[in-house]
Design a protein around this motif. Structure first.
Motif, PDB file in Angstrom:
ATOM      1  N   THR A   1      -2.428  51.237  40.374  1.00  0.00           N
ATOM      2  CA  THR A   1      -3.516  50.767  41.078  1.00  0.00           C
ATOM      3  C   THR A   1      -3.836  51.842  42.426  1.00  0.00           C
ATOM      4  O   THR A   1      -5.189  52.109  42.747  1.00  0.00           O
ATOM      5  CB  THR A   1      -3.554  49.390  41.700  1.00  0.00           C
TER       6      THR A   1
ATOM      7  N   LEU B   1     -18.786  53.160  42.741  1.00  0.00           N
ATOM      8  CA  LEU B   1     -18.110  52.468  41.896  1.00  0.00           C
ATOM      9  C   LEU B   1     -16.921  51.644  42.769  1.00  0.00           C
ATOM     10  O   LEU B   1     -16.952  50.322  42.536  1.00  0.00           O
ATOM     11  CB  LEU B   1     -17.211  53.168  40.882  1.00  0.00           C
ATOM     12  N   VAL B   2     -16.280  52.280  43.724  1.00  0.00           N
ATOM     13  CA  VAL B   2     -15.270  51.487  44.492  1.00  0.00           C
ATOM     14  C   VAL B   2     -16.007  50.384  45.437  1.00  0.00           C
ATOM     15  O   VAL B   2     -15.527  49.224  45.460  1.00  0.00           O
ATOM     16  CB  VAL B   2     -14.535  52.454  45.406  1.00  0.00           C
TER      17      VAL B   2
ATOM     18  N   ARG C   1     -18.777  48.865  44.569  1.00  0.00           N
ATOM     19  CA  ARG C   1     -19.050  47.780  43.798  1.00  0.00           C
ATOM     20  C   ARG C   1     -18.000  46.809  43.351  1.00  0.00           C
ATOM     21  O   ARG C   1     -18.172  45.817  43.220  1.00  0.00           O
ATOM     22  CB  ARG C   1     -19.793  48.516  42.323  1.00  0.00           C
ATOM     23  N   ARG C   2     -16.805  47.429  43.089  1.00  0.00           N
ATOM     24  CA  ARG C   2     -15.876  46.720  42.548  1.00  0.00           C
ATOM     25  C   ARG C   2     -14.923  46.103  43.846  1.00  0.00           C
ATOM     26  O   ARG C   2     -14.186  45.048  43.315  1.00  0.00           O
ATOM     27  CB  ARG C   2     -14.657  47.734  41.991  1.00  0.00           C
TER      28      ARG C   2
ATOM     29  N   VAL D   1     -15.681  41.191  44.487  1.00  0.00           N
ATOM     30  CA  VAL D   1     -15.401  40.409  43.486  1.00  0.00           C
ATOM     31  C   VAL D   1     -14.963  38.943  43.729  1.00  0.00           C
ATOM     32  O   VAL D   1     -14.808  38.579  45.005  1.00  0.00           O
ATOM     33  CB  VAL D   1     -13.851  41.203  43.342  1.00  0.00           C
TER      34      VAL D   1
ATOM     35  N   MET E   1     -13.847  53.201  33.940  1.00  0.00           N
ATOM     36  CA  MET E   1     -14.364  53.480  35.323  1.00  0.00           C
ATOM     37  C   MET E   1     -15.066  54.941  35.337  1.00  0.00           C
ATOM     38  O   MET E   1     -15.894  55.087  35.974  1.00  0.00           O
ATOM     39  CB  MET E   1     -13.733  53.205  36.258  1.00  0.00           C
TER      40      MET E   1
ATOM     41  N   ALA F   1     -19.131  47.294  37.462  1.00  0.00           N
ATOM     42  CA  ALA F   1     -18.589  46.359  38.696  1.00  0.00           C
ATOM     43  C   ALA F   1     -17.616  45.417  38.411  1.00  0.00           C
ATOM     44  O   ALA F   1     -17.561  45.214  37.159  1.00  0.00           O
ATOM     45  CB  ALA F   1     -19.736  45.924  39.332  1.00  0.00           C
ATOM     46  N   ALA F   2     -17.275  44.919  39.323  1.00  0.00           N
ATOM     47  CA  ALA F   2     -16.451  43.639  38.998  1.00  0.00           C
ATOM     48  C   ALA F   2     -17.117  42.023  39.068  1.00  0.00           C
ATOM     49  O   ALA F   2     -16.627  41.317  38.557  1.00  0.00           O
ATOM     50  CB  ALA F   2     -15.328  43.270  40.224  1.00  0.00           C
ATOM     51  N   THR F   3     -18.590  42.370  39.185  1.00  0.00           N
ATOM     52  CA  THR F   3     -19.268  41.241  39.056  1.00  0.00           C
ATOM     53  C   THR F   3     -20.436  41.584  37.694  1.00  0.00           C
ATOM     54  O   THR F   3     -20.697  42.750  37.637  1.00  0.00           O
ATOM     55  CB  THR F   3     -19.997  40.831  40.247  1.00  0.00           C
TER      56      THR F   3
ATOM     57  N   MET G   1     -13.594  47.190  29.154  1.00  0.00           N
ATOM     58  CA  MET G   1     -12.753  46.791  30.316  1.00  0.00           C
ATOM     59  C   MET G   1     -12.187  45.526  29.793  1.00  0.00           C
ATOM     60  O   MET G   1     -10.836  45.119  30.455  1.00  0.00           O
ATOM     61  CB  MET G   1     -13.787  46.616  31.588  1.00  0.00           C
TER      62      MET G   1
END
Length: 229
Positions: free
Chosen positions: A50, A64-65, A67-68, A71, A133, A140-142, A164
């Motif tokens: 990670t 991207l980060v 967005r993620r 969560v 990614m 995204a995580a959502t 994913m």
């Protein structure tokens, strides 16, 4: 490093460290000992995957980060997604707590040699996450559709519609043996129907809000596992 990247790095590192400390507490407190080599190896592999992943995307795709980093159930917009991701979060916590108690009371007899291939599966899952990614900045995580978002149909997205999730499945199943616990497979297996539910509802949202997604579904047949579903 520009100002945005530096600010994001300062924001991401404490979150990453706190998450690792949280995971360690969930593992070692129930175990009642620090002499739990499977947990140390798991944390090392997890951090080894990670941390470089985070550094790479903070530098190369900070959007991207950002967005993620949104969560969890509270970040979801769809009611079904709030429930599904809530189930996943509870099951993930149980997947870390149960192995600790298993270590303390010796419920399972997982052979030590099984730990290494399980850790390899975990690392392979993060390789999948990296390529997903890298191919899709909107991963995204959502579940949401953003302005200027387009359908990605190349790379892993040309194999299954949800790569994913495809990477999440082996990761989920590999964590219990990596931590030396067969009993942790119970909460791990509970994640599978929650992910399937989340995936199906996500497709409903994408068909509704993302132009071209219905045509993409007609072109890429498999949702999760090639040749199966």
């Amino acid at each position: 490093m520009d100002g945005r990247t530096a600010a994001l790095m300062r924001q991401a590192w404490p979150r990453q460290l706190m998450f690792l400390v949280f995971m360690a507490a969930l593992l070692f407190a129930p175990a009642g000992t620090l002499r739990y080599w499977q947990a140390w190896l798991f944390l090392a592999v997890f951090a080894g995957c990670t941390v470089p992943l985070g550094i790479y995307f903070v530098i190369h795709d900070p959007a991207l980060v950002e967005r993620r980093m949104k969560v969890g159930p509270a970040a979801e917009q769809e009611p079904a997604q709030k429930i599904a991701i809530g189930i996943v979060c509870v099951a993930l916590v149980a997947m870390l707590i149960v192995p600790g108690f298993d270590r303390r009371w010796h419920w399972s007899d997982v052979p030590a040699w099984l730990t290494v291939p399980a850790e390899c599966v975990i690392a392979a899952s993060f390789v999948i996450f990296f390529f997903v990614m890298k191919q899709n900045s909107f991963a995204a995580a959502t579940v949401r559709v953003e302005r200027d978002q387009t359908v990605i149909s190349t790379g892993l997205y040309g194999v299954v519609r949800h790569p994913m999730y495809m990477g999440t499945l082996p990761l989920t199943i590999a964590i219990p043996p990596a931590l030396g616990s067969y009993w942790a497979l119970l909460p791990a297996l509970a994640i599978v129907p929650a992910l399937v539910w989340r995936l199906i509802d996500e497709e409903r949202v994408l068909r509704r809000d993302l132009p071209g997604y219905a045509d993409y579904c007609a072109h890429v047949r498999w949702r999760l596992v090639p040749g199966v579903w």
